[in-house]
Scaffold this motif. Sequence first.
Motif, PDB file in Angstrom:
ATOM      1  N   ALA A 115       0.796  -1.228   0.000  1.00  0.00           N
ATOM      2  CA  ALA A 115       0.000   0.000   0.000  1.00  0.00           C
ATOM      3  C   ALA A 115       0.824   1.272   0.000  1.00  0.00           C
ATOM      4  O   ALA A 115       0.308   2.326   0.349  1.00  0.00           O
ATOM      5  CB  ALA A 115      -0.921  -0.022   1.217  1.00  0.00           C
ATOM      6  N   GLY A 116       2.074   1.205  -0.367  1.00  0.00           N
ATOM      7  CA  GLY A 116       2.885   2.428  -0.391  1.00  0.00           C
ATOM      8  C   GLY A 116       3.426   2.783   0.975  1.00  0.00           C
ATOM      9  O   GLY A 116       3.656   1.897   1.814  1.00  0.00           O
ATOM     10  N   ASN A 117       3.612   4.071   1.213  1.00  0.00           N
ATOM     11  CA  ASN A 117       4.248   4.506   2.453  1.00  0.00           C
ATOM     12  C   ASN A 117       3.511   4.005   3.691  1.00  0.00           C
ATOM     13  O   ASN A 117       2.307   3.731   3.645  1.00  0.00           O
ATOM     14  CB  ASN A 117       4.337   6.035   2.508  1.00  0.00           C
ATOM     15  CG  ASN A 117       5.525   6.525   1.692  1.00  0.00           C
ATOM     16  OD1 ASN A 117       6.190   5.754   1.016  1.00  0.00           O
ATOM     17  ND2 ASN A 117       5.786   7.830   1.756  1.00  0.00           N
ATOM     18  N   VAL A 118       4.257   3.926   4.769  1.00  0.00           N
ATOM     19  CA  VAL A 118       3.738   3.279   5.972  1.00  0.00           C
ATOM     20  C   VAL A 118       3.890   4.158   7.202  1.00  0.00           C
ATOM     21  O   VAL A 118       4.669   5.115   7.226  1.00  0.00           O
ATOM     22  CB  VAL A 118       4.502   1.961   6.261  1.00  0.00           C
ATOM     23  CG1 VAL A 118       4.286   0.963   5.146  1.00  0.00           C
ATOM     24  CG2 VAL A 118       5.989   2.229   6.474  1.00  0.00           C
ATOM     25  N   LEU A 119       3.133   3.754   8.215  1.00  0.00           N
ATOM     26  CA  LEU A 119       3.385   4.211   9.571  1.00  0.00           C
ATOM     27  C   LEU A 119       4.146   3.085  10.268  1.00  0.00           C
ATOM     28  O   LEU A 119       3.921   1.913   9.959  1.00  0.00           O
ATOM     29  CB  LEU A 119       2.042   4.455  10.281  1.00  0.00           C
ATOM     30  CG  LEU A 119       2.110   4.807  11.770  1.00  0.00           C
ATOM     31  CD1 LEU A 119       2.741   6.188  11.960  1.00  0.00           C
ATOM     32  CD2 LEU A 119       0.715   4.763  12.391  1.00  0.00           C
TER      33      LEU A 119
ATOM     34  N   ALA B  62      15.318   4.465  13.020  1.00  0.00           N
ATOM     35  CA  ALA B  62      14.186   5.320  12.669  1.00  0.00           C
ATOM     36  C   ALA B  62      14.395   5.945  11.288  1.00  0.00           C
ATOM     37  O   ALA B  62      13.500   5.916  10.429  1.00  0.00           O
ATOM     38  CB  ALA B  62      14.003   6.406  13.731  1.00  0.00           C
ATOM     39  N   TYR B  63      15.582   6.502  11.047  1.00  0.00           N
ATOM     40  CA  TYR B  63      15.816   7.125   9.746  1.00  0.00           C
ATOM     41  C   TYR B  63      15.865   6.094   8.625  1.00  0.00           C
ATOM     42  O   TYR B  63      15.516   6.374   7.480  1.00  0.00           O
ATOM     43  CB  TYR B  63      17.084   7.984   9.780  1.00  0.00           C
ATOM     44  CG  TYR B  63      16.837   9.313  10.443  1.00  0.00           C
ATOM     45  CD1 TYR B  63      16.025  10.277   9.817  1.00  0.00           C
ATOM     46  CD2 TYR B  63      17.370   9.612  11.691  1.00  0.00           C
ATOM     47  CE1 TYR B  63      15.774  11.497  10.428  1.00  0.00           C
ATOM     48  CE2 TYR B  63      17.125  10.832  12.300  1.00  0.00           C
ATOM     49  CZ  TYR B  63      16.324  11.780  11.660  1.00  0.00           C
ATOM     50  OH  TYR B  63      16.073  12.972  12.249  1.00  0.00           O
ATOM     51  N   GLN B  64      16.312   4.878   8.960  1.00  0.00           N
ATOM     52  CA  GLN B  64      16.320   3.827   7.940  1.00  0.00           C
ATOM     53  C   GLN B  64      14.876   3.501   7.528  1.00  0.00           C
ATOM     54  O   GLN B  64      14.577   3.343   6.340  1.00  0.00           O
ATOM     55  CB  GLN B  64      17.022   2.578   8.497  1.00  0.00           C
ATOM     56  CG  GLN B  64      17.452   1.599   7.413  1.00  0.00           C
ATOM     57  CD  GLN B  64      18.137   0.368   7.999  1.00  0.00           C
ATOM     58  OE1 GLN B  64      18.004   0.052   9.186  1.00  0.00           O
ATOM     59  NE2 GLN B  64      18.881  -0.340   7.176  1.00  0.00           N
ATOM     60  N   ALA B  65      13.988   3.457   8.508  1.00  0.00           N
ATOM     61  CA  ALA B  65      12.575   3.224   8.208  1.00  0.00           C
ATOM     62  C   ALA B  65      12.013   4.362   7.362  1.00  0.00           C
ATOM     63  O   ALA B  65      11.264   4.140   6.406  1.00  0.00           O
ATOM     64  CB  ALA B  65      11.779   3.069   9.512  1.00  0.00           C
TER      65      ALA B  65
ATOM     66  N   GLY C 238      10.279   4.591   3.443  1.00  0.00           N
ATOM     67  CA  GLY C 238       8.862   4.874   3.224  1.00  0.00           C
ATOM     68  C   GLY C 238       8.018   5.153   4.444  1.00  0.00           C
ATOM     69  O   GLY C 238       6.797   5.244   4.326  1.00  0.00           O
ATOM     70  N   ALA C 239       8.634   5.279   5.624  1.00  0.00           N
ATOM     71  CA  ALA C 239       7.822   5.583   6.797  1.00  0.00           C
ATOM     72  C   ALA C 239       7.457   7.070   6.815  1.00  0.00           C
ATOM     73  O   ALA C 239       8.322   7.931   6.624  1.00  0.00           O
ATOM     74  CB  ALA C 239       8.570   5.215   8.076  1.00  0.00           C
TER      75      ALA C 239
END
Lengths: 668, 668, 668
Positions: free
Chosen positions: A303-307, A335-338, A342-343
């Motif tokens: 679904a694309g970008n995520v939380l 955190a930055y890797q996520a 796409g986070a």
Amino acid sequence: MENESLPRHRRPTGLRTFLFGAPYYPEHWSDAERADDAARMAAAGVNCVRMAEFAWDRMEPVEGEYDFSFFDEQVECLGGVGIRTILCTPTATPPRWLSFRYPEVLRVDAGGRRMEHGSRQHCCTNSPAFREQSWKITSAMAEHFAYSRHVIGWQTDNELNCHFSLCYCEACQRAFREWCRRRYDDDIGALNEAWGTAFWAQSYGSFDHIVLPYDRPARANPGHVLDHRRFVSDSTCEFQREQVEILRRAKAEWLITHNGLMPHIDYAVFARDLDFLGVDLYPAFTEEVHSIPYAADRARSAAGNVLVPELQAGPGGQVGYIHRTPPPGQMRLWAYQAVAHGADGILHFRWRTCRFGAEEYWCGVLDHDNKPRRRYQEFSREGNELRRIGTEILGTSVDVAAAVLAEYDQEQAHAAMPLGMPSPSEQARTAHHYLWRRKLPVGIVEASDSFDGLKLIVLPSFTLMDEALAWRLTGFVRAGGTLLMTAWTGTRDRFNRITDLTPPGLLAGLAGVTVEEYGRLDEAENAIELADGTSAQAHKWYEVLAASSAELLGRWRHGHYAWALAVTLNRLGAGRAIYVGTYLSEANAAALLDLALAEAGVEPILPGLPADVEAARRTSADKTLLFLLNHGDDPQTISRLPAGRDLITGKKISGQLVLDPKDVAIIA
Amino acid sequence: MENESLPRHRRPTGLRTFLFGAPYYPEHWSDAERADDAARMAAAGVNCVRMAEFAWDRMEPVEGEYDFSFFDEQVECLGGVGIRTILCTPTATPPRWLSFRYPEVLRVDAGGRRMEHGSRQHCCTNSPAFREQSWKITSAMAEHFAYSRHVIGWQTDNELNCHFSLCYCEACQRAFREWCRRRYDDDIGALNEAWGTAFWAQSYGSFDHIVLPYDRPARANPGHVLDHRRFVSDSTCEFQREQVEILRRAKAEWLITHNGLMPHIDYAVFARDLDFLGVDLYPAFTEEVHSIPYAADRARSAAGNVLVPELQAGPGGQVGYIHRTPPPGQMRLWAYQAVAHGADGILHFRWRTCRFGAEEYWCGVLDHDNKPRRRYQEFSREGNELRRIGTEILGTSVDVAAAVLAEYDQEQAHAAMPLGMPSPSEQARTAHHYLWRRKLPVGIVEASDSFDGLKLIVLPSFTLMDEALAWRLTGFVRAGGTLLMTAWTGTRDRFNRITDLTPPGLLAGLAGVTVEEYGRLDEAENAIELADGTSAQAHKWYEVLAASSAELLGRWRHGHYAWALAVTLNRLGAGRAIYVGTYLSEANAAALLDLALAEAGVEPILPGLPADVEAARRTSADKTLLFLLNHGDDPQTISRLPAGRDLITGKKISGQLVLDPKDVAIIA
Amino acid sequence: MENESLPRHRRPTGLRTFLFGAPYYPEHWSDAERADDAARMAAAGVNCVRMAEFAWDRMEPVEGEYDFSFFDEQVECLGGVGIRTILCTPTATPPRWLSFRYPEVLRVDAGGRRMEHGSRQHCCTNSPAFREQSWKITSAMAEHFAYSRHVIGWQTDNELNCHFSLCYCEACQRAFREWCRRRYDDDIGALNEAWGTAFWAQSYGSFDHIVLPYDRPARANPGHVLDHRRFVSDSTCEFQREQVEILRRAKAEWLITHNGLMPHIDYAVFARDLDFLGVDLYPAFTEEVHSIPYAADRARSAAGNVLVPELQAGPGGQVGYIHRTPPPGQMRLWAYQAVAHGADGILHFRWRTCRFGAEEYWCGVLDHDNKPRRRYQEFSREGNELRRIGTEILGTSVDVAAAVLAEYDQEQAHAAMPLGMPSPSEQARTAHHYLWRRKLPVGIVEASDSFDGLKLIVLPSFTLMDEALAWRLTGFVRAGGTLLMTAWTGTRDRFNRITDLTPPGLLAGLAGVTVEEYGRLDEAENAIELADGTSAQAHKWYEVLAASSAELLGRWRHGHYAWALAVTLNRLGAGRAIYVGTYLSEANAAALLDLALAEAGVEPILPGLPADVEAARRTSADKTLLFLLNHGDDPQTISRLPAGRDLITGKKISGQLVLDPKDVAIIA
Ligand SMILES: [Zn+2]
Ligand SMILES: [Zn+2]
Ligand SMILES: [Zn+2]
């Protein structure tokens, strides 16, 4: 909405604020212990907490008697300092009165053991009695909290299927029969034909006679198993959908998400009911740098970008294990890797470590003694940075030029008859890992998603094939794309029956080969000689190929099939299809995928990067963000940079940059 | 009685005769086969047999119809040659009519499988129907045998909980609910608070809703688990207590014992109902020389000197294994080793090897063919020696200056959330092993026992802590004692909830440190640098200490916490408390315990002993016995001996002694 | 019939035509797919197919409504090209209506889990309801097909007990009680005595109280277990016998067989109801050259020459594994190896690989795509050869001079109390392997079979012994035979109770020794010094022997029993008995069995054979066939051949022959 025209894996979440915060469990703490939580959160940059997913008993202590005052108070108190709340439907942990009064809701495993109250996720999402209770509590919460301006959205349930996905209770038995009846249009002959029940006299005279697949005393039918796994996913989706519909009716502007990824859910279907998907990230389980890129990319494929509703803050431990404690800087780097993958929001699990219960050593931002130590400092730094730069990130999504295809059914079909061979997702991980190490714009893409923008597609032993997918893959190649497929591709129809065509079946024309013999390989005898004289290690399997139109890329070197074709390339239109007559492995991925990269024209995100530095790119119509992450323990000099500005430090960058250990730069 | 003033681990049994003999199963043999048993036993020095623990069906072949004539005859026949009988309540092997008529007595395991007739220990000691049958057979036996002058005492049941301790039958479910109701004074809120049921919405609205802890589908709550393990121990004690009360009422002078040690029994509580505890010793399971000292010392911690109702005579074998055959001299050496560690009686299991049943290769003194071979000769030598010297041993108990603390609840709390880390008892064994190898007067001491006479206490990761114990430990140190505690000490309250204090919590003042960070260690990165420049291997865990008043003993050498405190010493009053920020292991025990020994002033039993020679000391107000045991295969010269006489040979000893392989001397 | 005078293992099948073909599943294929099957089979030399074992639902789609038209058509169509049919009773795969309507037929495992529809063999052969259904379908098929001239015989069921042999359903519980009642003549005291229920108070007051052996919570009684395993075999035989009786009544000339070998069947009893036994051969499971000789010889021990209803054609794969693909020539070589070891017919499993179901990767002669490739070519060559030479093979049977004894009860007695030691059949395999490698005429012989013609008997730790067998073994030795027995021989009576005699009990006189001590050995301490100064590795066990009349062959070299006798030889009449005080292993078989071969005078089939070449001999009153099989990858020159003719090539042979890799010669 413009996003509709993007491939599914490229869609931003649509969030207007970059969410930062933590799951918060006020019900675990006394008033005194919670006293300065809101202030300390606000100071750390928190703008969002997730609450109430395990608090059904607090909100409905007696059946039908609701009391939301406690959470009202929490929501208000946090809202007062600018912290919004994502609430959860609390159905992962039903209260004791529920399982006591309606014991039929308890799940049953394949061995006949009934689950019990005392941990979580013990109730069956197919149970009508449990569905009714889910409906009631969701409705009551939705109605009540619709009036709170601080509640911005919902998470359905919690990690659906994380402990238990294959239930054998009576309700599941009945639901599976009805699912089969619908799938086969009430035609039992069609089901018998689809499953091949002629084998071992398994035919059903009626849908009422259908059983769940038990592997007992011998192995179950692969068609039966695949349909059951589809049923499990479909019925999990249906359970969630009932909750989503209640929530949407109550307040249309609420954002709705869920935290995956767990077994036996086809998230590409599941996420259709959500605004965006959540993905829980606990990289300390594997300690691999590749853990977050792979998990986040898998989630984005749906679904694309995520939380990220839960991102590991400290070590997590349970009965048999405890993770290693993340060293300084690690939590922020995760955190930055996520974000790079796409986070659009990060919540660190959890605010404060619990002093009781099965997760008492699942360490949060604060320790058991409620003292702020280095994890709080790091959380705070990260939160304040993201408060500053978050909106510059929103609206972009992750660049993908090299894609590994994924599909729920392919994985389930494999699991129904694995023969000791690697699964599609195991090969997908291997391929993704190599392309990621090569610093390419790699991603996971659902087979049903658009292939727009892709230059390379890796098809990891998709055995199930149909005309439509074969047509789309052929179109991709004709239009100039490079396709690499591996052993067993195209051997089955969509019912998980082996096709009557010589493999790779519907893709034989595209591949320009047929598979004339195959067999297991042991480790000693596994060399493929490539056209350039080098060799690649075969992995567990050989296929002897006969070319119709393909050309030689590699030959078998050993065995009675020595000199037969092992790897081939077929040119078609502007593109080419590579067939690899073995499985991908960590040992052969470089040699075999390089054959495709030599053709595909996929450019690295940044050339000449040091091995320890990861690169990713998020773009939108008007913006390009280059993420650079130093996973190593030494400073790294990065050259050949585009001109720009580091979002985090605000410094201008021209050409070169030194990145500290565990540090990150985002060049805009 | 004067013993009451001694620490519990120092109390003699009070036996007037040193018991020697064997468990005897006349019901397995024909009249002809038993014909000369009594005579051969008497010739071997036997003065005691144990009988009838597996003969319920012989004594009550039909419900309510008792027939004790067979055992009357056996008791009389043996009594005629001076052999006394310890009878057993036969409740470990209920007759078939019982489980057939009352199938609800059958135990159920956590997976829901009902136990069945056909082996043993299949009936639930919490079942009301089984309790009634236990009451009836015990009463009938007690009443009948009260008139026999040859029956000197009883063993309750047999190895309670050896195969099965965690029962999930309906009776256990009900009994656990009642146990909880009593423990929490009928206040369900108190239980919810104690267990932390706010986590995962597990709260109970009523004691009637409480479930046994199932770990299904996910892990159970640690507070729930600890209370359940307490319940299992308490209800096992209660089962025994009912039998003991019947026996005491029937004949007050009977000695009552039981043969442990088995899982899920708090023997410190359990033994309160007994005259003394029995401990079954099968050292061939591990083949470690340390096996008997550790097991016997553990048993003594509960109630002082012990009886050994079963001491291995030959190899024991069952479906999956068979022990190695003990070499010549081994059986006698085991016996004296047990005596050195507090045995006031030895029965070798068993008189003659059975020709059928599940223990047909559990080899006794005599072989299947009833021929006396070397095991009988050795038994006979040992028996005749003990007949001569036994009374000189009685009345003494084992010297302990260095103690490792033990507590049932600590072990159960650990088991509820082990995180893959060593348990208190694993560390206790490690510490005991090292102190024993150092030839020190070492022992295991219950935390509730008196610390009188101790110079060193090792507290092996006692996580549960309360004011009272913290106070007593502080008192011990203030008065000049040395205390060594290891990782995780004092992290929890008595409900198994993590404390809100910084660890070591209630002991932080005594230790003079707090734990500021912790984490798992892998093998490569585990060095602690000690103050003298040497190093100690950390074991699986690091804790970063902050000193309030403690001084440095060791620092971390690796990782982001390098140079932080790892081991500290805090002086308080006349004593000192050492905090070790890791776990004890065989690899680090010497380096870490030597830190404590350097302070504690514990003297070896005899200096300069060869490695293969074990020393132990039993003393009473007016007597000192020095036990020297040669476990090696070569003769050993022992010097610096006190003047005295070897009890066994009768020879005078002055200064030096040569001990043959597998031989023993007892110097009085 | 003359065969009655032959030892059982020497009896030919009595077939007039050498059967060649394949199991055939027309119900898995459409009319189009089957179109040219008959013609292609006929071209390949097929004269026989097996059909219908998994097609109950096709023949009785609704209870009581039979429809045999489909198989009528298939039988006729194949018969039209000269292919005969062996039909099967289809009871291994009951239709869904059966288990739906009579759920009590479902098997239950020891853990209480009920089997389910969805694989196969889920119905209990002891269930009265299932027995009735078996009776009905068998009767209906027998009556119907009695009129077909193309149906030549039957296979009962399919691989009885292959997935599930130890059923714990209510019907089995009742049947076991009745079996016990009959075995002990309604005398419960006799049962108690036989099982030794005096141990652990297990005695039964009534046959109605008997339970199945559960090993729950502790180990079951070995006598109980052995009788249960006898019951399982007996009741499986009875299930088959009911079918056989129906078939024989319907048409006396039908040949009746079954395909083994599977667990918990005493085939020596089971085969009495058959014309000959079938043995399914899948050598790719182990990839050992010795696989077929051992399996075929085991099968022949029960009833002489065999049919091979299923011989592996390609790789077979299921959920966890897939075999290696047999290289060119392997399939034909397997076939001739089976013939060399007594096969009078070969069916290759299966005609065409199925496209669905749990065996979709159990590869047949034809691939999924129905294209003939090398497996079909090889099958065809083999079929056409056997069409030519088959009748020359029939009537002969396999020469055996060196026999390893086998007995169902011995294996079951061992399994009831294995102590971690090798079983009789494990040692039998080891001994057979070595004697086969030595190119001797070796075989497996049932203890109840005639010993005529044997020169050497290996008795692999037969613990159960009776006067009759002891007498026959003594007779064999007195008459000039050589007997070698291994550890534990003769330690038990036929009830699986340990004897009161010193081992080897009833054979002590024959062996001329008694066993005075025994024990487990670890690997480091395992040398036996043989009389010639060489040494043999003991295997897991030592026995200390005392000679009454035996002479020394080997002594123990280590331990406290060093220099004691380990291997002895006792001369009696014209023969000798060797007692080996340890177990046979691959490491010691040569050294220990050579002691016996030095005495026994067993001649190799052909001296001086290369290692890769196997030899076997089939003879009849007027014929000798010498089979030579080259298992290696190089051509082999074979010398010292008798003059004759190679049946396959038709060439005259005199003295020497070069055998190609994977090739075979049959010299008549
Ligand atoms: Zn369910
Ligand atoms: Zn119970
Ligand atoms: Zn059954």
